[in-house]
Design a protein around this motif. Structure first.
Motif, PDB file in Angstrom:
ATOM      1  N   LEU A 199       0.866  -1.179   0.000  1.00  0.00           N
ATOM      2  CA  LEU A 199       0.000   0.000   0.000  1.00  0.00           C
ATOM      3  C   LEU A 199       0.900   1.225   0.000  1.00  0.00           C
ATOM      4  CD1 LEU A 199      -2.910   1.062   0.099  1.00  0.00           C
ATOM      5  CD2 LEU A 199      -2.745   0.993   2.602  1.00  0.00           C
ATOM      6  N   PHE A 229      -2.953   6.065   0.415  1.00  0.00           N
ATOM      7  CA  PHE A 229      -4.362   5.885   0.743  1.00  0.00           C
ATOM      8  C   PHE A 229      -4.940   7.269   0.962  1.00  0.00           C
ATOM      9  CE2 PHE A 229      -7.848   5.324   3.764  1.00  0.00           C
ATOM     10  CZ  PHE A 229      -8.629   4.434   3.066  1.00  0.00           C
ATOM     11  N   ALA A 283      -6.504   4.919  -3.917  1.00  0.00           N
ATOM     12  CA  ALA A 283      -5.340   4.308  -3.283  1.00  0.00           C
ATOM     13  C   ALA A 283      -4.375   3.873  -4.384  1.00  0.00           C
ATOM     14  CB  ALA A 283      -5.736   3.107  -2.431  1.00  0.00           C
ATOM     15  N   ALA A 285      -0.042   3.032   4.660  1.00  0.00           N
ATOM     16  CA  ALA A 285       0.480   3.509   3.372  1.00  0.00           C
ATOM     17  C   ALA A 285       1.812   4.235   3.572  1.00  0.00           C
ATOM     18  CB  ALA A 285      -0.531   4.422   2.691  1.00  0.00           C
TER      19      ALA A 285
END
Length: 166
Positions: free
Chosen positions: A52, A55, A62, A142
């Motif tokens: 990730l 976000f 995302a 993230a």
């Protein structure tokens, strides 16, 4: 005239012989496209492991990077590495594909995390955490480029679940 006829006949016979010979095709050389890509394909609906990277709930988007999150020995098999490679001895290897993909967040996207480590929240290392978490929690993941399990439906992220790391 006979002297000219002889070389002409020789040339014609060589040409006729070589025309009958079918060249043997060379064995195809391996190409990059023939090698199976071990990273998940996030262009289709389904589930995938990814890092990730961003976000942004305000922008409803995302950014993820398809990744491998495997026990060391499985990682080496997937990438066909020599078993003496130091990564083969690691408990788990996380490796990003260097491909970044931006997805819209589905309305009602499920955000799951391990929270403070309660056993019922941890989940597992393939499907991810089980407990709902805040958007801020997901933003922190993230920032740390954490591995997550994502579910993609109709080109949107419908679930982001933090992966437990030992």
């Amino acid at each position: 005239m006979r002297l000219l006829l002889l070389p002409a006949l020789l040339l014609l016979s060589v040409a006729a012989c070589s025309a009958d010979e079918t060249p043997t095709p060379a064995a195809p050389s391996p190409s990059v496209t023939e090698t199976k890509d071990p990273f998940p394909d996030v262009t289709k609906d389904g589930d995938a492991i990814a890092l990730l990277l961003s976000f942004e709930p305000k922008d409803r988007a995302a950014i993820v990077e398809p990744a491998l999150f495997l026990p060391g020995i499985d990682y080496c098999k997937a990438l066909q590495l020599d078993p003496i490679d130091r990564r083969c001895a690691q408990e788990y290897v996380i490796d990003g594909s260097k491909t970044k993909v931006t997805f819209p967040l589905a309305k009602g996207v499920k955000l799951l995390g391990v929270g403070t480590g309660e056993p019922e929240c941890i989940g597992d290392m393939t499907e991810g955490a089980k407990c709902s978490v805040s958007r801020e929690y997901m933003s922190d993941l993230a920032d740390a480029r954490s591995p997550v399990h994502v579910t993609i439906r109709d080109g949107q992220l419908t679930k982001i679940a933090e992966l437990y790391r030992p």
